[in-house]
Design an enzyme around this catalytic site. Structure first.
Site, PDB file in Angstrom:
ATOM      1  N   SER A 139      69.546 -12.635  -7.940  1.00  0.00           N
ATOM      2  CA  SER A 139      70.858 -13.184  -8.275  1.00  0.00           C
ATOM      3  C   SER A 139      71.165 -12.901  -9.734  1.00  0.00           C
ATOM      4  O   SER A 139      70.252 -12.686 -10.544  1.00  0.00           O
ATOM      5  CB  SER A 139      70.869 -14.694  -8.025  1.00  0.00           C
ATOM      6  OG  SER A 139      72.000 -15.307  -8.606  1.00  0.00           O
ATOM      7  N   TYR A 152      67.463 -23.361  -8.671  1.00  0.00           N
ATOM      8  CA  TYR A 152      67.785 -22.034  -8.147  1.00  0.00           C
ATOM      9  C   TYR A 152      67.582 -20.972  -9.225  1.00  0.00           C
ATOM     10  O   TYR A 152      66.974 -19.925  -8.977  1.00  0.00           O
ATOM     11  CB  TYR A 152      69.227 -22.023  -7.642  1.00  0.00           C
ATOM     12  CG  TYR A 152      69.665 -20.712  -7.043  1.00  0.00           C
ATOM     13  CD1 TYR A 152      69.357 -20.405  -5.715  1.00  0.00           C
ATOM     14  CD2 TYR A 152      70.399 -19.789  -7.773  1.00  0.00           C
ATOM     15  CE1 TYR A 152      69.760 -19.202  -5.152  1.00  0.00           C
ATOM     16  CE2 TYR A 152      70.811 -18.588  -7.216  1.00  0.00           C
ATOM     17  CZ  TYR A 152      70.495 -18.305  -5.905  1.00  0.00           C
ATOM     18  OH  TYR A 152      70.900 -17.105  -5.359  1.00  0.00           O
TER      19      TYR A 152
END
Length: 281
Positions: A139, A152
């Protein structure tokens, strides 16, 4: 035909990547934690006319027994596996102090330890056949910290550090590591992730501001996940794939800025982007 195993294919990047690779002629083993959620994938495969190219199976990357069953079903080494795509991922929204340990550990178990566990089971087969590609859906969160998203973000920083280190170890066996680093895309993770936003929290003014701000940003700027599916497929089919592949304008910018801009400048940029000056404490 080349063969690939993909995790987390019931929705999002995993689903569209499954369809894209099947269209390109790959034999796809599409796995998901709950096979009862296979109907959406089956509809998309049927619409694309590629159902025969895909076998759907159960795989929970946090369950060693599930990993063992899924790997056994691959019939290695008699049936070679060309690649694995680590796509399964979860998130939780909320500031660190408000999150309980179970939420934080769940993110790390799926996004980090699950990738390690499945990779360890597949490496002997890749080494024996002297080839293989390990694709990891990372990401843009791997490039900079983000408010109310620390578990995350931490999981993506961790998996990228592990991947960079592993690349040295497996290179002699012609095994390649590929990171795919998307920015904001329209996937189910935005709706399916729990949000911990207690009104009694000392941080409630921040989370009350961030929730609608981020939702509005996603609605306005999030892109079609097919871009990520094509980036994955292109990387798998490239003669010499890049190790790190940022996908989308914001991810590409953050990739270029990584290590060049001071952390204080990056935080100021994100503060302005999320209008944190409007938070009323």
């Amino acid at each position: 035909m080349p063969k690939v195993l993909i995790t987390g294919t019931s929705s999002g990047f995993g689903l569209v990547t499954t369809v894209e690779l099947a269209r390109r002629g790959w034999d796809v083993v599409a796995t998901m934690r709950d096979v009862e959620k296979r109907k959406k994938l089956e509809r998309e495969l049927e619409a694309a006319g590629v159902s025969a190219k895909v076998r759907i199976g159960q795989l929970d990357v946090t369950d060693p027994a599930s990993i063992d069953r899924a790997v056994a079903d691959l019939d290695l080494p008699h049936t070679p596996l060309d690649a694995v795509i680590h796509n399964a991922g979860v998130a939780v929204g909320g500031v660190f102090e408000d999150l309980d340990e179970a939420n934080i550990r769940r993110v790390m178990e799926v996004n980090y330890f699950g990738v390690l566990a499945l990779t360890k089971r597949l490496l002997p087969a890749f080494r024996a056949q002297k080839r293989g590609r390990i694709v990891i859906l990372s990401s843009e969160a791997a490039f900079a910290g983000m408010p109310a998203n620390s578990p995350y973000t931490a999981s993506k920083w961790a998996i990228e550090g592990w991947a960079e280190s592993l690349a040295y170890e497996v290179e002699p066996f012609n095994i390649e590591i590929i990171l795919i680093e998307p920015g904001a895309y329209l996937t189910d993770i935005w709706q399916s992730s729990p949000r911990v936003l207690p009104k009694t929290s000392a941080y409630y003014p921040l989370t009350r501001h961030l929730e609608p701000t981020i939702d509005a940003h996603v609605a306005k700027f999030a892109r079609d996940p097919i871009e990520v599916a094509k980036a994955v497929a292109n990387a798998l089919e490239a003669p010499r794939p890049r190790f790190r592949n940022a996908v989308g304008p914001t991810a590409k910018f953050m990739h270029l800025a990584r290590g060049k801009l001071p952390s204080t400048v990056v935080r100021k940029m994100f503060s302005r982007f999320f209008s944190l000056n409007k938070v009323r404490w």
